[in-house]
Design a protein around this motif. Structure first.
Motif, PDB file in Angstrom:
ATOM      1  N   ILE A   1      32.118  17.512 -84.781  1.00 20.36           N
ATOM      2  CA  ILE A   1      33.096  17.672 -84.087  1.00 20.36           C
ATOM      3  C   ILE A   1      34.304  18.060 -85.105  1.00 20.36           C
ATOM      4  N   LYS A   2      35.235  19.357 -84.856  1.00 19.30           N
ATOM      5  CA  LYS A   2      35.845  19.386 -86.043  1.00 19.30           C
ATOM      6  C   LYS A   2      37.732  19.006 -85.236  1.00 19.30           C
ATOM      7  N   PRO A   3      38.293  18.432 -85.947  1.00 20.47           N
ATOM      8  CA  PRO A   3      39.766  18.235 -84.860  1.00 20.47           C
ATOM      9  C   PRO A   3      40.411  19.842 -85.116  1.00 20.47           C
ATOM     10  N   LYS A   4      40.943  19.772 -83.710  1.00 18.58           N
ATOM     11  CA  LYS A   4      41.143  21.242 -82.938  1.00 18.58           C
ATOM     12  C   LYS A   4      42.964  21.025 -83.449  1.00 18.58           C
ATOM     13  N   ARG A   5      43.471  21.652 -84.441  1.00 23.85           N
ATOM     14  CA  ARG A   5      44.895  20.781 -84.201  1.00 23.85           C
ATOM     15  C   ARG A   5      46.102  22.416 -83.588  1.00 23.85           C
ATOM     16  N   GLU A   6      45.151  23.670 -83.992  1.00 22.43           N
ATOM     17  CA  GLU A   6      46.230  24.343 -83.195  1.00 22.43           C
ATOM     18  C   GLU A   6      45.861  24.778 -81.887  1.00 22.43           C
ATOM     19  N   LEU A   7      45.470  24.119 -81.150  1.00 21.72           N
ATOM     20  CA  LEU A   7      44.499  25.239 -79.846  1.00 21.72           C
ATOM     21  C   LEU A   7      45.666  24.320 -78.800  1.00 21.72           C
ATOM     22  N   VAL A   8      46.696  26.037 -78.257  1.00 20.95           N
ATOM     23  CA  VAL A   8      47.178  25.337 -77.588  1.00 20.95           C
ATOM     24  C   VAL A   8      46.660  25.603 -75.747  1.00 20.95           C
ATOM     25  N   PRO A   9      47.016  24.798 -75.148  1.00 18.19           N
ATOM     26  CA  PRO A   9      46.637  24.008 -73.985  1.00 18.19           C
ATOM     27  C   PRO A   9      46.904  25.212 -73.067  1.00 18.19           C
ATOM     28  N   ASP A  10      46.044  25.391 -72.224  1.00 16.00           N
ATOM     29  CA  ASP A  10      45.948  26.297 -70.727  1.00 16.00           C
ATOM     30  C   ASP A  10      46.941  25.540 -69.889  1.00 16.00           C
ATOM     31  N   HIS A  11      46.674  24.548 -69.466  1.00 12.08           N
ATOM     32  CA  HIS A  11      47.795  23.536 -69.415  1.00 12.08           C
ATOM     33  C   HIS A  11      48.520  21.822 -69.808  1.00 12.08           C
ATOM     34  N   PRO A  12      49.869  22.723 -70.380  1.00  8.17           N
ATOM     35  CA  PRO A  12      50.782  21.704 -70.939  1.00  8.17           C
ATOM     36  C   PRO A  12      50.930  20.179 -70.294  1.00  8.17           C
TER      37      PRO A  12
ATOM     38  N   SER B   1      38.547  16.621 -58.356  1.00 10.42           N
ATOM     39  CA  SER B   1      37.039  17.553 -58.458  1.00 10.42           C
ATOM     40  C   SER B   1      37.797  19.139 -57.790  1.00 10.42           C
ATOM     41  N   PHE B   2      38.559  19.011 -56.709  1.00 10.14           N
ATOM     42  CA  PHE B   2      39.340  19.942 -55.947  1.00 10.14           C
ATOM     43  C   PHE B   2      39.911  21.242 -57.527  1.00 10.14           C
ATOM     44  N   LEU B   3      40.458  19.774 -58.424  1.00 11.59           N
ATOM     45  CA  LEU B   3      41.673  20.534 -59.347  1.00 11.59           C
ATOM     46  C   LEU B   3      41.028  21.377 -60.119  1.00 11.59           C
ATOM     47  N   LEU B   4      39.657  20.843 -60.654  1.00 13.33           N
ATOM     48  CA  LEU B   4      39.223  20.625 -61.861  1.00 13.33           C
ATOM     49  C   LEU B   4      38.625  22.741 -61.384  1.00 13.33           C
ATOM     50  N   GLN B   5      37.577  22.450 -60.464  1.00 11.68           N
ATOM     51  CA  GLN B   5      37.115  23.326 -60.025  1.00 11.68           C
ATOM     52  C   GLN B   5      38.221  24.688 -59.613  1.00 11.68           C
ATOM     53  N   GLN B   6      39.170  24.441 -58.274  1.00 10.98           N
ATOM     54  CA  GLN B   6      39.875  25.533 -57.755  1.00 10.98           C
ATOM     55  C   GLN B   6      41.504  25.799 -58.589  1.00 10.98           C
ATOM     56  N   ARG B   7      42.114  24.764 -59.461  1.00 10.71           N
ATOM     57  CA  ARG B   7      43.125  25.318 -60.023  1.00 10.71           C
ATOM     58  C   ARG B   7      43.071  25.223 -60.909  1.00 10.71           C
ATOM     59  N   ALA B   8      42.114  24.538 -61.909  1.00  6.27           N
ATOM     60  CA  ALA B   8      42.000  24.912 -63.419  1.00  6.27           C
ATOM     61  C   ALA B   8      41.911  26.631 -63.869  1.00  6.27           C
ATOM     62  N   HIS B   9      42.832  27.181 -65.057  1.00  6.95           N
ATOM     63  CA  HIS B   9      42.493  27.724 -65.503  1.00  6.95           C
ATOM     64  C   HIS B   9      41.349  28.681 -65.884  1.00  6.95           C
ATOM     65  N   SER B  10      40.400  28.194 -66.063  1.00  5.80           N
ATOM     66  CA  SER B  10      38.819  28.590 -65.827  1.00  5.80           C
ATOM     67  C   SER B  10      37.723  27.659 -66.238  1.00  5.80           C
ATOM     68  N   ALA B  11      36.899  27.726 -66.421  1.00  9.77           N
ATOM     69  CA  ALA B  11      36.149  26.397 -66.005  1.00  9.77           C
ATOM     70  C   ALA B  11      36.145  25.568 -68.175  1.00  9.77           C
ATOM     71  N   ASN B  12      36.606  26.513 -69.131  1.00 12.70           N
ATOM     72  CA  ASN B  12      36.771  25.969 -70.406  1.00 12.70           C
ATOM     73  C   ASN B  12      37.979  26.101 -70.243  1.00 12.70           C
ATOM     74  N   ALA B  13      39.554  25.759 -69.592  1.00 12.12           N
ATOM     75  CA  ALA B  13      40.629  25.956 -70.421  1.00 12.12           C
ATOM     76  C   ALA B  13      40.540  24.192 -70.478  1.00 12.12           C
ATOM     77  N   ILE B  14      41.940  24.635 -71.302  1.00 17.82           N
ATOM     78  CA  ILE B  14      42.344  22.766 -72.114  1.00 17.82           C
ATOM     79  C   ILE B  14      43.370  22.959 -71.381  1.00 17.82           C
ATOM     80  N   ILE B  15      42.956  21.413 -71.496  1.00 10.62           N
ATOM     81  CA  ILE B  15      44.004  20.523 -70.719  1.00 10.62           C
ATOM     82  C   ILE B  15      44.681  19.425 -71.696  1.00 10.62           C
TER      83      ILE B  15
END
Length: 429
Positions: free
Chosen positions: A4-15, A37-51
């Motif tokens: 796992i490489k450190p991800k220092r430059e990721l811009v979160p979808d949900h700050p 579960s509702f928030l992760l499934q229905q409100r998250a930007h995507s299934a791969n969103a960065i929070i």
């Protein structure tokens, strides 16, 4: 081996300051699985969103509760940024249905915004169903964290056995080393007293004598970890298994401490007996000049509930060299509150001169608690040991290291067997 490489430059979808993150934090704090579960499934930007659950600048988090020492400038603040994903949250909480929903909608099981993958988190919390789902959807069982830890290293509880089995089914490396300590999953199983895990790893080809960075083998790990009385049977089972797979009972670490040194320090009499039965060197000396007997004596004041005299007795009956007579005063000072340990040691000599210093070495409150024993001990200042004791000493000298095997075979009453083997009687004469 992928890390796992450190991800220092990721811009979160949900700050951290977003409404979604605030709602998610509250739901997590309330352990409201339905809302999470509702928030992760229905409100998250995507299934791969960065929070972003927290950030590295506490000034952006006005509600943060800070220690007064931080506000006074007397204690530096380290506020770490914590990035995660819907998949990581679901895996870490054991939300199987939510996890499946996300995976079916394209969540990537090897996308890791933080320090651990979803698979690491599922295994660390022993969520078998989540582990199986992730593996079925392509999670890498050999993926390492920055510290070189694989999901298999995190299977460190009895409940995680099926997670470990699934990982090995999907070709996890049973001999993978952590980066810092150079430990295998077998080291982890040995440290935790996990017999089923250890057996599983050995059947999959785990190296039984692999050494970590401190030259500690899994057997030595198990002996060092057998501290609690309630778990000593678990460690005994692990050690029996490791020895059955030809573990070296006389391996030594960087301090020259053997498994017997560590078992003796923990007053693990059954482990001590097991190691001696399989050829452990009863007189091995570590870098501090200590033998297993010295370790057992040092531990006696702190291990009274484990009957440390049993360990001392076992070592002496297997030929351990005794404490130098001139040092017996020090033994008395440290072990005064364990009179049976003092008795066993004292009876292993033909004769030691009891002096006034001995009487001064025993605190008055301890003397009162164990008065009959100490009165019998100090009474020997004015006379020799009994003929019966001298006969015992002569027999033990003749049998030498074979005391533990020869004495039980002698055609004499069992009470005399105990006497010859230094069984405590709470009096000396």
């Amino acid at each position: 081996m992928q890390k796992i490489k450190p991800k220092r430059e990721l811009v979160p979808d949900h700050p951290v300051a977003s409404k979604f993150t605030r709602d998610l934090k509250y739901a997590l704090e309330q352990e409201d699985s339905g809302e999470v579960s509702f928030l992760l499934q229905q409100r998250a930007h995507s299934a791969n969103a960065i929070i972003e659950l927290s950030n590295d600048d506490w000034m952006k988090e006005p509600s943060a509760q800070l220690d007064p020492l931080v506000l006074l400038g007397l204690w530096s603040l380290e506020y770490k940024r914590e990035l995660t994903s819907p998949l990581c949250i679901a895996a870490s909480r054991g939300y199987t249905s939510c996890l499946q929903y996300l995976l079916q909608r394209g969540a990537k099981p090897n996308l890791i915004p933080g320090s651990r993958s979803p698979l690491h988190l599922a295994c660390a919390n022993a969520y078998t169903d989540c582990t199986e789902l992730l593996l079925e959807y392509g999670a890498n069982p050999r993926l390492q964290t920055e510290d070189g830890i694989t999901p298999l290293h995190l299977c460190d509880s009895p409940q995680s056995f099926w997670c470990a089995k699934l990982l090995l089914k999907y070709r996890a490396d049973v001999n993978q080393l952590t980066e810092e300590d150079q430990e295998t999953p077998l080291h982890v199983a040995a440290k935790q007293g996990l017999h089923s895990h250890a057996h599983l790893y050995l059947r999959y080809g785990a190296s039984v004598d692999v050494m970590n960075v401190h030259q500690v083998s899994p057997l030595s790990c198990a002996c060092a970890s057998a501290v609690e009385l309630a778990k000593q049977k678990d460690y005994l089972q692990v050690c029996k298994l490791l020895i059955a797979y030809s573990a070296n009972v006389n391996s030594v670490d960087t301090e020259k401490r053997s498994p017997l040194h560590k078992a003796s320090r923990n007053a693990s009499v059954q482990l001590v007996q097991l190691l001696l039965k399989h050829g452990a060197d009863v007189n091995a000396i570590d870098y501090n000049g200590c033998s297993p007997l010295a370790n057992a004596i040092q531990a006696a004041p702190f291990k009274k509930e484990l009957e440390p005299q049993r360990t001392v007795q076992t070592l002496l009956n297997h030929g351990s060299q005794r404490v130098w007579p001139g040092a017996f005063l020090k033994v008395l000072k440290s072990c005064a509150d364990s009179p049976k340990t003092v008795e066993v040691l004292f009876n292993s000599y033909q004769q030691i001169q009891v002096t006034e210093e001995w009487m001064e070495a025993v605190p008055k409150e301890i003397f009162q608690v164990h008065r009959p024993f100490y009165e019998s001990l100090f009474a020997l200042a004015s006379g020799p040991r009994s003929l019966q004791h001298l006969c015992r000493f002569a027999a033990r000298k003749l049998f030498g290291k074979q005391c533990s095997t020869i004495v039980p075979q002698l055609p004499i009453p069992k009470r005399l067997h105990g006497y010859l083997l230094l069984e405590p009687e709470d009096l000396v004469y």
